[in-house]
Design a protein around this motif. Structure first.
Motif, PDB file in Angstrom:
ATOM      1  N   VAL A   1       1.128  -1.487   0.086  1.00 46.83           N
ATOM      2  CA  VAL A   1      -0.088  -0.126  -0.222  1.00 46.83           C
ATOM      3  C   VAL A   1       1.028   0.872  -0.104  1.00 46.83           C
ATOM      4  O   VAL A   1       0.528   1.772  -1.115  1.00 46.83           O
ATOM      5  N   ARG A   2       2.288   1.651   0.651  1.00 44.96           N
ATOM      6  CA  ARG A   2       2.668   2.515   1.007  1.00 44.96           C
ATOM      7  C   ARG A   2       3.808   1.985   0.701  1.00 44.96           C
ATOM      8  O   ARG A   2       4.254   1.369   2.011  1.00 44.96           O
ATOM      9  N   GLY A   3       5.180   2.854   0.614  1.00 45.63           N
ATOM     10  CA  GLY A   3       6.130   1.339   0.530  1.00 45.63           C
ATOM     11  C   GLY A   3       7.562   3.007   1.607  1.00 45.63           C
ATOM     12  O   GLY A   3       8.655   2.588   1.280  1.00 45.63           O
TER      13      GLY A   3
ATOM     14  N   ARG B   1      -3.126   4.766  -4.381  1.00 45.88           N
ATOM     15  CA  ARG B   1      -4.477   6.279  -3.957  1.00 45.88           C
ATOM     16  C   ARG B   1      -4.798   5.872  -3.066  1.00 45.88           C
ATOM     17  O   ARG B   1      -5.780   4.955  -2.451  1.00 45.88           O
ATOM     18  N   HIS B   2      -4.966   6.713  -2.243  1.00 51.13           N
ATOM     19  CA  HIS B   2      -6.161   6.494  -0.949  1.00 51.13           C
ATOM     20  C   HIS B   2      -6.804   8.317  -0.673  1.00 51.13           C
ATOM     21  O   HIS B   2      -5.999  10.006  -1.227  1.00 51.13           O
ATOM     22  N   ARG B   3      -7.124   8.624   0.254  1.00 52.01           N
ATOM     23  CA  ARG B   3      -7.790  10.351   1.108  1.00 52.01           C
ATOM     24  C   ARG B   3      -7.252  10.281   2.339  1.00 52.01           C
ATOM     25  O   ARG B   3      -6.531   8.565   3.371  1.00 52.01           O
ATOM     26  N   ASP B   4      -6.441  11.599   2.667  1.00 50.52           N
ATOM     27  CA  ASP B   4      -5.726  11.281   3.995  1.00 50.52           C
ATOM     28  C   ASP B   4      -7.005  10.957   5.286  1.00 50.52           C
ATOM     29  O   ASP B   4      -6.328  11.149   5.946  1.00 50.52           O
ATOM     30  N   ARG B   5      -7.683  11.635   4.962  1.00 51.46           N
ATOM     31  CA  ARG B   5      -8.954  11.226   6.406  1.00 51.46           C
ATOM     32  C   ARG B   5      -9.279   9.948   6.767  1.00 51.46           C
ATOM     33  O   ARG B   5      -9.589   9.378   5.853  1.00 51.46           O
TER      34      ARG B   5
ATOM     35  N   ALA C   1       5.489  11.476  -9.177  1.00 54.65           N
ATOM     36  CA  ALA C   1       4.362  12.256  -8.536  1.00 54.65           C
ATOM     37  C   ALA C   1       3.363  11.773  -8.017  1.00 54.65           C
ATOM     38  O   ALA C   1       3.298  10.582  -7.834  1.00 54.65           O
ATOM     39  N   LEU C   2       3.455  12.800  -7.656  1.00 57.40           N
ATOM     40  CA  LEU C   2       2.602  13.262  -6.631  1.00 57.40           C
ATOM     41  C   LEU C   2       0.821  13.031  -8.080  1.00 57.40           C
ATOM     42  O   LEU C   2       1.062  14.270  -8.360  1.00 57.40           O
ATOM     43  N   ARG C   3       0.184  12.342  -8.029  1.00 55.48           N
ATOM     44  CA  ARG C   3      -0.792  12.498  -8.196  1.00 55.48           C
ATOM     45  C   ARG C   3      -2.519  12.872  -8.098  1.00 55.48           C
ATOM     46  O   ARG C   3      -3.077  11.591  -6.650  1.00 55.48           O
TER      47      ARG C   3
ATOM     48  N   GLU D   1      -8.239  13.108  -3.283  1.00 57.00           N
ATOM     49  CA  GLU D   1      -7.795  11.149  -4.135  1.00 57.00           C
ATOM     50  C   GLU D   1      -6.011  10.939  -3.785  1.00 57.00           C
ATOM     51  O   GLU D   1      -6.094  12.679  -5.469  1.00 57.00           O
ATOM     52  N   HIS D   2      -5.478  11.086  -3.961  1.00 57.93           N
ATOM     53  CA  HIS D   2      -3.915  11.037  -3.993  1.00 57.93           C
ATOM     54  C   HIS D   2      -3.571   9.480  -4.380  1.00 57.93           C
ATOM     55  O   HIS D   2      -3.098   9.340  -3.277  1.00 57.93           O
ATOM     56  N   GLU D   3      -2.420   9.732  -4.968  1.00 59.02           N
ATOM     57  CA  GLU D   3      -1.120   8.470  -4.857  1.00 59.02           C
ATOM     58  C   GLU D   3      -0.098   9.357  -5.257  1.00 59.02           C
ATOM     59  O   GLU D   3       0.396  10.226  -5.786  1.00 59.02           O
ATOM     60  N   VAL D   4       0.989   8.441  -4.810  1.00 60.28           N
ATOM     61  CA  VAL D   4       2.203   8.428  -4.923  1.00 60.28           C
ATOM     62  C   VAL D   4       2.761   7.692  -6.358  1.00 60.28           C
ATOM     63  O   VAL D   4       2.851   6.145  -5.566  1.00 60.28           O
ATOM     64  N   LEU D   5       3.153   8.310  -6.988  1.00 59.06           N
ATOM     65  CA  LEU D   5       3.710   7.092  -8.508  1.00 59.06           C
ATOM     66  C   LEU D   5       4.411   6.936  -7.882  1.00 59.06           C
ATOM     67  O   LEU D   5       5.794   6.761  -7.141  1.00 59.06           O
TER      68      LEU D   5
ATOM     69  N   ASN E   1      15.984   7.913  -5.189  1.00 61.04           N
ATOM     70  CA  ASN E   1      15.262   8.291  -3.268  1.00 61.04           C
ATOM     71  C   ASN E   1      14.406   9.404  -3.771  1.00 61.04           C
ATOM     72  O   ASN E   1      15.097  10.876  -3.912  1.00 61.04           O
ATOM     73  N   ARG E   2      13.143   9.645  -2.839  1.00 60.02           N
ATOM     74  CA  ARG E   2      12.666  10.720  -2.579  1.00 60.02           C
ATOM     75  C   ARG E   2      11.900  10.824  -1.243  1.00 60.02           C
ATOM     76  O   ARG E   2      11.789  10.654  -0.841  1.00 60.02           O
ATOM     77  N   LEU E   3      12.625  12.090  -0.998  1.00 56.98           N
ATOM     78  CA  LEU E   3      12.631  12.826   0.287  1.00 56.98           C
ATOM     79  C   LEU E   3      11.460  13.176   0.025  1.00 56.98           C
ATOM     80  O   LEU E   3      11.263  14.872  -0.543  1.00 56.98           O
ATOM     81  N   SER E   4      10.749  13.812   1.384  1.00 59.96           N
ATOM     82  CA  SER E   4      10.415  14.661   1.425  1.00 59.96           C
ATOM     83  C   SER E   4       9.340  15.245   2.984  1.00 59.96           C
ATOM     84  O   SER E   4      10.117  13.950   3.951  1.00 59.96           O
ATOM     85  N   ILE E   5       8.607  15.822   3.596  1.00 62.32           N
ATOM     86  CA  ILE E   5       7.523  15.738   4.496  1.00 62.32           C
ATOM     87  C   ILE E   5       6.418  16.237   5.172  1.00 62.32           C
ATOM     88  O   ILE E   5       5.621  16.692   3.584  1.00 62.32           O
ATOM     89  N   ALA E   6       6.063  15.387   4.878  1.00 55.04           N
ATOM     90  CA  ALA E   6       4.163  15.206   4.607  1.00 55.04           C
ATOM     91  C   ALA E   6       3.705  15.335   6.404  1.00 55.04           C
ATOM     92  O   ALA E   6       4.368  15.994   7.420  1.00 55.04           O
ATOM     93  N   GLY E   7       2.951  16.118   5.738  1.00 53.06           N
ATOM     94  CA  GLY E   7       1.624  16.479   7.617  1.00 53.06           C
ATOM     95  C   GLY E   7       0.976  17.260   7.300  1.00 53.06           C
ATOM     96  O   GLY E   7      -0.070  16.938   6.331  1.00 53.06           O
ATOM     97  N   TRP E   8       0.085  17.313   8.475  1.00 48.54           N
ATOM     98  CA  TRP E   8      -1.648  17.483   8.449  1.00 48.54           C
ATOM     99  C   TRP E   8      -2.037  18.533   9.753  1.00 48.54           C
ATOM    100  O   TRP E   8      -1.310  18.374  10.509  1.00 48.54           O
ATOM    101  N   PHE E   9      -2.354  19.510   9.424  1.00 51.67           N
ATOM    102  CA  PHE E   9      -3.174  20.539   9.887  1.00 51.67           C
ATOM    103  C   PHE E   9      -5.358  19.353  10.444  1.00 51.67           C
ATOM    104  O   PHE E   9      -5.506  19.315  10.105  1.00 51.67           O
TER     105      PHE E   9
HETATM  106  O1  LIG Z   1       4.911  12.511  -0.741  1.00 49.18           O
HETATM  107  C1  LIG Z   1       3.425  13.046  -1.075  1.00 49.18           C
HETATM  108  O2  LIG Z   1       3.693  13.229  -2.416  1.00 49.18           O
HETATM  109  C2  LIG Z   1       2.708  12.187  -0.957  1.00 49.18           C
HETATM  110  C3  LIG Z   1       2.088  11.009   0.648  1.00 49.18           C
HETATM  111  C4  LIG Z   1       0.723  11.325   0.829  1.00 49.18           C
HETATM  112  O3  LIG Z   1      -0.099  10.726   0.143  1.00 49.18           O
HETATM  113  C5  LIG Z   1       0.639  10.928   2.488  1.00 49.18           C
HETATM  114  O4  LIG Z   1       2.221  10.887   3.349  1.00 49.18           O
HETATM  115  O5  LIG Z   1      -0.009  10.340   2.904  1.00 49.18           O
END
Ligand SMILES: O=C(O)CCC(=O)C(=O)O
Ligand SMILES: [Fe+2]
Length: 224
Positions: free
Chosen positions: A87-89, A143-147, A173-175, A202-206, A211-219
């Motif tokens: 589902v997520r790697g 593909r998912h929603r964050d809630r 890519a973020l789709r 709805e979104h997904e990470v292709l 190596n793909r680095l990021s900060i994911a966060g939520w209010f």
């Molecule tokens: O890194 C991204 O582009 C999205 C990551 C994501 O969907 C998540 O962490 O819920």
């Protein structure tokens, strides 16, 4: 002016390494994000982070990975929580206040964004929770929603990307899936920040080949 009377040495010590974007330009950017969210539920800001802060956050993410501080991300909540690499790697490390100057600078920008969105949209955004995320080559996030189904506290998603010289052939890519308007792909390029409504988009990470680095966060929802 009081500031000019401050001894130079003290001024240098007090100067934040990465100035909080409290300038007119930042205010303009926050307004643009609010307008986008209001109009379409998401906003793409390719030049949100300075190059210096992006580099510092990338270096910190790499150092955490090197120190073994990243762990496999889980999906679901409570008893249903589980590692599901199909589902997520990504591997993640939650960010805490005062863990580093770079993270504090990021948290300061997140706070300024939250205040602006609450002001412009009456968004009712409360706390922020965020983590570094590392997608190694061959990983993705379906593909998912964050809630969560049983927890509606997440209101808005904020993703910051830390990848220098990202090329289309790297994938990753973020789709975004936009109902009747098809998909919109966003490259995870250094300095970019994407904001969207956690419950709606709805979104997904292709699949990434680098190596793909990021900060994911939520209010989360402001508690009353
Ligand atoms: O890194 C991204 O582009 C999205 C990551 C994501 O969907 C998540 O962490 O819920
Ligand atoms: Fe997500």
């Amino acid at each position: 002016m009081l500031f000019l009377r401050t001894p130079v040495k003290v001024r240098v010590l007090l100067r934040p390494e990465w100035p909080v974007h409290a300038d007119a330009c930042a205010a303009e950017r926050y307004r643009a994000i609010a307008d986008d969210i209001h109009r379409q539920g998401w906003s793409d800001q390719p030049h949100f982070l300075s190059a210096a802060l992006t580099r510092a956050l990338e270096a910190e993410c790499r150092a955490l990975a090197h120190a073994g501080a990243l762990s496999a991300a889980e999906v679901g909540r409570g008893a249903a929580r589980a590692c599901r690499p199909d589902v997520r790697g990504d591997r993640i490390c939650w960010i805490k206040a005062r863990q580093s100057a770079a993270c504090d600078a990021w948290l300061a920008q997140v706070r300024a964004l939250r205040l602006a969105l609450n002001r412009e949209l009456c968004a009712g955004l409360g706390d922020y929770e965020g983590h570094f995320a590392w997608f190694a080559p061959g990983t993705a996030y379906v593909r998912h929603r964050d809630r969560f189904r049983n927890d509606d506290s997440r209101v808005m998603t904020v993703i910051a990307y830390l990848n220098d010289r990202w090329q289309p052939e790297h994938g990753g890519a973020l789709r975004l899936h936009r109902d009747d308007q098809g998909v919109h792909d966003i490259a995870p390029a250094a300095g970019r920040v994407v904001v969207f409504l956690s419950a709606d988009i709805e979104h997904e990470v292709l699949l990434t080949t680098r190596n793909r680095l990021s900060i994911a966060g939520w209010f989360t929802r402001q508690r009353v």
